[in-house]
Design a protein around this motif. Structure first.
Motif, PDB file in Angstrom:
ATOM      1  N   ASP A  52      -7.791  23.978   7.250  1.00 32.61           N
ATOM      2  CA  ASP A  52      -6.605  24.542   6.592  1.00 32.61           C
ATOM      3  C   ASP A  52      -7.029  25.805   5.825  1.00 32.61           C
ATOM      4  O   ASP A  52      -6.412  26.873   5.943  1.00 32.61           O
ATOM      5  CB  ASP A  52      -6.039  23.457   5.651  1.00 32.61           C
ATOM      6  CG  ASP A  52      -4.823  23.899   4.848  1.00 32.61           C
ATOM      7  OD1 ASP A  52      -4.705  25.098   4.534  1.00 32.61           O
ATOM      8  OD2 ASP A  52      -3.995  23.021   4.508  1.00 32.61           O
ATOM      9  N   ILE A  53      -8.120  25.686   5.072  1.00 37.24           N
ATOM     10  CA  ILE A  53      -8.585  26.822   4.261  1.00 37.24           C
ATOM     11  C   ILE A  53      -8.973  28.011   5.164  1.00 37.24           C
ATOM     12  O   ILE A  53      -8.580  29.150   4.920  1.00 37.24           O
ATOM     13  CB  ILE A  53      -9.782  26.409   3.366  1.00 37.24           C
ATOM     14  CG1 ILE A  53      -9.361  25.338   2.360  1.00 37.24           C
ATOM     15  CG2 ILE A  53     -10.373  27.622   2.640  1.00 37.24           C
ATOM     16  CD1 ILE A  53     -10.532  24.710   1.578  1.00 37.24           C
ATOM     17  N   LEU A  54      -9.729  27.712   6.216  1.00 35.98           N
ATOM     18  CA  LEU A  54     -10.181  28.810   7.091  1.00 35.98           C
ATOM     19  C   LEU A  54      -9.016  29.514   7.784  1.00 35.98           C
ATOM     20  O   LEU A  54      -9.086  30.709   8.066  1.00 35.98           O
ATOM     21  CB  LEU A  54     -11.148  28.291   8.161  1.00 35.98           C
ATOM     22  CG  LEU A  54     -12.561  27.939   7.715  1.00 35.98           C
ATOM     23  CD1 LEU A  54     -13.406  27.571   8.927  1.00 35.98           C
ATOM     24  CD2 LEU A  54     -13.218  29.090   6.943  1.00 35.98           C
ATOM     25  N   ALA A  55      -7.954  28.754   8.058  1.00 34.87           N
ATOM     26  CA  ALA A  55      -6.828  29.326   8.811  1.00 34.87           C
ATOM     27  C   ALA A  55      -5.924  30.208   7.949  1.00 34.87           C
ATOM     28  O   ALA A  55      -5.006  30.853   8.465  1.00 34.87           O
ATOM     29  CB  ALA A  55      -6.015  28.192   9.441  1.00 34.87           C
ATOM     30  N   ARG A  56      -6.158  30.234   6.642  1.00 36.41           N
ATOM     31  CA  ARG A  56      -5.269  31.010   5.764  1.00 36.41           C
ATOM     32  C   ARG A  56      -5.596  32.509   5.788  1.00 36.41           C
ATOM     33  O   ARG A  56      -6.768  32.890   5.791  1.00 36.41           O
ATOM     34  CB  ARG A  56      -5.391  30.506   4.320  1.00 36.41           C
ATOM     35  CG  ARG A  56      -4.948  29.061   4.166  1.00 36.41           C
ATOM     36  CD  ARG A  56      -5.004  28.643   2.713  1.00 36.41           C
ATOM     37  NE  ARG A  56      -4.901  27.182   2.617  1.00 36.41           N
ATOM     38  CZ  ARG A  56      -4.548  26.541   1.520  1.00 36.41           C
ATOM     39  NH1 ARG A  56      -4.268  27.210   0.418  1.00 36.41           N
ATOM     40  NH2 ARG A  56      -4.488  25.224   1.507  1.00 36.41           N
ATOM     41  N   PRO A  57      -4.566  33.339   5.719  1.00 39.41           N
ATOM     42  CA  PRO A  57      -4.786  34.795   5.726  1.00 39.41           C
ATOM     43  C   PRO A  57      -5.681  35.272   4.581  1.00 39.41           C
ATOM     44  O   PRO A  57      -6.362  36.290   4.722  1.00 39.41           O
ATOM     45  CB  PRO A  57      -3.376  35.383   5.582  1.00 39.41           C
ATOM     46  CG  PRO A  57      -2.445  34.289   5.936  1.00 39.41           C
ATOM     47  CD  PRO A  57      -3.138  32.983   5.725  1.00 39.41           C
TER      48      PRO A  57
END
Ligand code: GRG
Length: 311
Positions: A133-138
């Motif tokens: 989730d964290i990595l996928a955030r802009p």
């Protein structure tokens, strides 16, 4: 202490404090878009496992390697926080009765002792998923191709052919399968097992800096090599601590590898040769960074820290 290692310690402490603050923010109580609710007990267990403890060495490696390419610090901290979630999950699951059955981690009761086994399993699952989730955030990187590269690299470092695979080999080495008969591993086999179980996440930490910085192939290769060598050094140092240290210093049980009859490079080489190998790995790590010149100094110090650490 030399002034360069003071620099390293200062930077490690700074990254630790910033990672802590970021994880506190990310693990806040209100649900975020796409979530229904954040169950309090699960959130408490995820916080317990990921806050207030740990050296935050992996996030440090992400930040330090990303700074070679002038990556904005907030982005590197996001990738570091994601990696720390995977690391903390692995510790929670590693401590479970079905795995190492440990009561103590970072000087505190392990997650399943503090809560209960089911909650600890779910807290580990929650942290693992949260990492992606964290990595996928802009906020991690504005370019989605960079984010996808990070996601793929962390998935591969963590999963079947990485940390989880290494843990499986480790259980086989302990004699968990095959009617209790330990699977024997030669030196190369132990190196593969450890490169997966411990090395893969440390290597990812250095790769992540290069991915965030959209580094050249040669720069990326240099950091991958550095991460891989630091991973080997980290494991030998950990195995030496298991043999030579005590639970009060380690904040976890000591002597567990020998008790479990585990093949480690220390059991294969003996203590003196293992220490020699550790020194050689530190030199190798420094050499891997030669193309970065003076900007690689703090990472070189990190390699020394890995070899000299006491917990
Ligand atoms: C259960 C999927 C699964 C994986 C477990 C990481 C791991 C694999 C097991 C932990 C057991 C262990 C002692 C591994 C050796 C190296 C290691 C990861 C030590 C702990 O890392 P540190 O020292 O811990 O960075 P802190 O507490 O500082 O975060």
């Amino acid at each position: 202490m030399s002034s360069s290692s003071e620099t390293f310690q200062t930077q490690l402490s700074a990254v630790a404090a910033e990672t802590e603050a970021l994880l506190v923010k990310l693990l806040a109580a209100p649900p975020i878009e796409g979530e229904r609710a954040r169950p309090q007990r699960l959130l408490d267990a995820m916080r317990y496992a990921s806050l207030n403890g740990g050296k935050r060495f992996r996030p440090f490696l992400v930040v330090a390697s990303a700074s070679l390419f002038n990556v904005p610090r907030e982005r590197a901290l996001m990738a570091g926080a994601a990696l720390e979630c995977v690391h903390c999950y692995s510790l929670v699951h590693d401590d479970l009765p079905a795995m190492d059955d440990d009561d103590l981690r970072r000087g505190q009761p392990t997650a399943h002792k503090k809560f209960d086994e089911a909650t600890a399993i779910l807290a580990g699952d929650g942290l693992l998923t949260f990492a992606f989730d964290i990595l996928a955030r802009p906020e991690t990187h504005p370019d989605p191709t960079v984010r996808i590269e990070l996601v793929m690299a962390l998935a591969r470092a963590s999963g079947l052919g990485g940390m989880v695979g290494g843990q499986m080999l480790d259980l086989a080495a302990e004699g968990r399968f095959d009617n209790g008969k330990p699977q024997s591993f030669d030196e190369a086999g132990v190196a593969t097992l450890q490169g997966m179980k411990t090395g893969a996440l440390l290597r990812f930490a250095c790769d992540a800096g290069a991915i965030l910085g959209q580094a050249s192939a040669a720069q990326r290769k240099a950091l991958t090599q550095f991460g891989s060598v630091v991973g080997q050094a980290f494991q030998i140092a950990d195995d030496l601590l298991d043999v030579e240290s005590d639970a009060a210093t380690l904040g976890k049980a000591a002597g567990k590898d020998a008790d479990a009859g585990k093949a480690t490079l220390v059991s294969i080489y003996g203590i003196a040769k293992a220490k020699e190998r550790l020194r050689a790995l530190v030199t190798e790590a420094e050499t891997a960074l030669s193309s970065f010149g003076a900007s690689g100094a703090v990472l070189k110090e990190a390699a020394h820290f890995v070899a000299d650490r006491k917990s």
